[in-house]
Design a protein around this motif. Structure first.
Motif, mmCIF file in Angstrom:
data_model
loop_
_atom_site.group_PDB
_atom_site.id
_atom_site.type_symbol
_atom_site.label_atom_id
_atom_site.label_comp_id
_atom_site.label_asym_id
_atom_site.label_seq_id
_atom_site.Cartn_x
_atom_site.Cartn_y
_atom_site.Cartn_z
ATOM 1 N N VAL A 137 0.838 -1.201 0.000
ATOM 2 C CA VAL A 137 0.000 0.000 0.000
ATOM 3 C C VAL A 137 0.874 1.253 0.000
ATOM 4 C CG1 VAL A 137 -1.682 1.344 1.331
ATOM 5 C CG2 VAL A 137 -1.982 -1.128 1.047
ATOM 6 N N ASP A 138 1.923 1.245 0.817
ATOM 7 C CA ASP A 138 2.825 2.400 0.858
ATOM 8 C C ASP A 138 3.510 2.601 -0.490
ATOM 9 O OD1 ASP A 138 2.157 2.863 3.473
ATOM 10 O OD2 ASP A 138 3.942 1.901 4.315
ATOM 11 N N TYR A 139 3.933 1.496 -1.113
ATOM 12 C CA TYR A 139 4.567 1.576 -2.437
ATOM 13 C C TYR A 139 3.598 2.155 -3.464
ATOM 14 C CZ TYR A 139 6.198 -0.098 -7.003
ATOM 15 O OH TYR A 139 6.566 -0.178 -8.324
ATOM 16 N N GLN A 140 2.373 1.672 -3.436
ATOM 17 C CA GLN A 140 1.371 2.142 -4.394
ATOM 18 C C GLN A 140 1.071 3.617 -4.188
ATOM 19 O OE1 GLN A 140 0.606 0.518 -6.883
ATOM 20 N NE2 GLN A 140 -1.545 0.559 -7.468
ATOM 21 N N LYS A 141 1.009 4.034 -2.940
ATOM 22 C CA LYS A 141 0.791 5.458 -2.644
ATOM 23 C C LYS A 141 1.909 6.307 -3.240
ATOM 24 C CE LYS A 141 -1.833 5.637 1.709
ATOM 25 N NZ LYS A 141 -1.760 6.116 3.103
ATOM 26 N N VAL A 166 1.471 14.708 -6.571
ATOM 27 C CA VAL A 166 0.781 15.106 -5.344
ATOM 28 C C VAL A 166 1.479 14.494 -4.138
ATOM 29 C CG1 VAL A 166 -1.431 15.312 -6.547
ATOM 30 C CG2 VAL A 166 -0.822 13.147 -5.425
ATOM 31 N N ASP A 167 1.061 14.892 -2.958
ATOM 32 C CA ASP A 167 1.594 14.361 -1.708
ATOM 33 C C ASP A 167 0.960 12.990 -1.440
ATOM 34 O OD1 ASP A 167 2.291 13.755 0.905
ATOM 35 O OD2 ASP A 167 1.942 15.777 1.658
ATOM 36 N N PRO A 168 1.769 11.944 -1.168
ATOM 37 C CA PRO A 168 1.198 10.621 -0.869
ATOM 38 C C PRO A 168 0.192 10.643 0.275
ATOM 39 C CG PRO A 168 3.568 10.469 -1.173
ATOM 40 C CD PRO A 168 3.233 11.930 -1.145
ATOM 41 N N LEU A 204 -3.619 10.401 -0.299
ATOM 42 C CA LEU A 204 -4.246 9.134 -0.680
ATOM 43 C C LEU A 204 -4.523 8.314 0.580
ATOM 44 C CD1 LEU A 204 -1.893 8.222 -3.669
ATOM 45 C CD2 LEU A 204 -4.142 9.310 -3.790
ATOM 46 N N SER A 205 -5.743 7.862 0.724
ATOM 47 C CA SER A 205 -6.105 7.093 1.916
ATOM 48 C C SER A 205 -5.736 5.624 1.749
ATOM 49 C CB SER A 205 -7.608 7.209 2.192
ATOM 50 O OG SER A 205 -8.346 6.479 1.228
ATOM 51 N N ASP A 206 -5.495 4.953 2.881
ATOM 52 C CA ASP A 206 -5.197 3.527 2.843
ATOM 53 C C ASP A 206 -6.347 2.753 2.206
ATOM 54 O OD1 ASP A 206 -2.770 3.930 4.054
ATOM 55 O OD2 ASP A 206 -3.411 3.262 6.047
ATOM 56 N N VAL A 220 -6.044 0.297 -0.969
ATOM 57 C CA VAL A 220 -6.363 -1.119 -0.764
ATOM 58 C C VAL A 220 -7.452 -1.558 -1.740
ATOM 59 C CG1 VAL A 220 -7.463 -2.755 0.817
ATOM 60 C CG2 VAL A 220 -5.629 -1.271 1.635
ATOM 61 N N ASP A 221 -8.485 -0.761 -1.883
ATOM 62 C CA ASP A 221 -9.572 -1.112 -2.797
ATOM 63 C C ASP A 221 -9.107 -1.133 -4.246
ATOM 64 O OD1 ASP A 221 -11.426 -1.559 -0.832
ATOM 65 O OD2 ASP A 221 -12.428 0.387 -1.018
ATOM 66 N N ASP A 222 -8.203 -0.245 -4.615
ATOM 67 C CA ASP A 222 -7.652 -0.265 -5.976
ATOM 68 C C ASP A 222 -6.914 -1.581 -6.233
ATOM 69 O OD1 ASP A 222 -8.621 2.210 -6.699
ATOM 70 O OD2 ASP A 222 -6.752 3.279 -6.321
ATOM 71 N N LEU A 223 -6.131 -2.020 -5.261
ATOM 72 C CA LEU A 223 -5.407 -3.282 -5.405
ATOM 73 C C LEU A 223 -6.363 -4.470 -5.485
ATOM 74 C CD1 LEU A 223 -2.539 -2.516 -2.886
ATOM 75 C CD2 LEU A 223 -2.248 -2.882 -5.328
ATOM 76 N N LEU A 224 -7.404 -4.433 -4.680
ATOM 77 C CA LEU A 224 -8.392 -5.510 -4.713
ATOM 78 C C LEU A 224 -9.154 -5.527 -6.037
ATOM 79 C CD1 LEU A 224 -9.762 -5.173 -1.070
ATOM 80 C CD2 LEU A 224 -8.442 -7.103 -1.986
ATOM 81 N N LYS A 225 -9.463 -4.350 -6.569
ATOM 82 C CA LYS A 225 -10.134 -4.282 -7.874
ATOM 83 C C LYS A 225 -9.274 -4.920 -8.950
ATOM 84 C CE LYS A 225 -12.789 -0.047 -6.977
ATOM 85 N NZ LYS A 225 -12.910 1.400 -7.323
#
Length: 218
Positions: A68-72, A81-83, A86-88, A92-97
């Motif tokens: 999640v931190d890497y994706q942010k 933009v500033d990481p 972006l909310s956890d 997380v939902d993007d990765l699950l999608k």
């Protein structure tokens, strides 16, 4: 045994391609070329040791804090933009999608052929590497990530089947939407409404599988 979801290195390829088409090289907020920042983030994620909390589980797949931190970091670097914006849960939902899209693509039999995989690599990384600016960006990325060009290509080749399967599914969803609404479909310039249909499709996939997802967000 549970498998950890890890964002594809294809993200870097997409950036490099956009940078090789005449646009100025993107910069991170610290004025470091984005490809260098992405390479550093990739290496840090690969070198993750110690405690790495699980933030979500879907079937045998886990979403780890380091991922999640890497994706942010990568999303923020690409968007400038500033990481912290972006909310956890959003990440997380993007990765699950992405995991659900791949599952659905495989269920539909949208597996790319070896010829399609090689064509993808030729049209992306190999073509970019033949251009001076493309070679510079890829070399910068690889140096920051601590990998060779050959390892970079091997990573992309390994991830290409999943990347292309999801792309095929998105194209199928757009084409189905256009057919249902009497719209012409051109994969190169799909209607905005068809692109929105893909987003809605992903949101619905996530909603349909909520009962199979366990979140461990703080």
């Amino acid at each position: 045994m549970k498998r950890a979801l890890f964002p594809a290195l294809c993200l870097a390829a997409a950036l490099l391609l956009s940078g090789c088409q005449g646009s100025p090289a993107a910069q991170s907020p610290e004025d470091t070329p984005v490809e260098e920042s992405l390479g550093t983030y990739y290496q840090e994620a690969q070198d993750q040791t110690g405690d790495d909390p699980v933030l979500a589980v879907y079937k045998d797949q886990t979403v780890l804090r380091s991922v999640v931190d890497y994706q942010k970091q990568t999303q923020a670097a690409l968007a400038g933009v500033d990481p912290a914006t972006l909310s956890d849960r959003e990440v997380v939902d993007d990765l699950l999608k992405n995991a659900l899209l791949l599952e659905e693509a495989e269920a539909r039999g949208l597996t790319p052929t070896q010829e399609e995989i090689e064509q993808y690599l030729q049209e992306t990384v190999y073509t970019a590497y033949e251009l001076p600016e493309g070679k510079e960006q890829i070399d910068n990325y690889c140096a920051s990530a601590g990998i060779s060009f050959e390892e970079y290509v091997a990573d992309l080749r390994g991830q290409a089947p999943r990347f292309l399967a999801k792309a095929k599914l998105k194209e199928a969803v757009m084409e189905e939407y256009c057919q249902a609404h009497g719209l012409p479909y051109d994969p190169m310039t799909p209607p905005q409404a068809a692109q929105a249909a893909v987003e809605a499709y992903q949101d619905q996939l996530l909603a349909d599988h909520q009962g199979e997802i366990t979140y461990y967000l703080p």
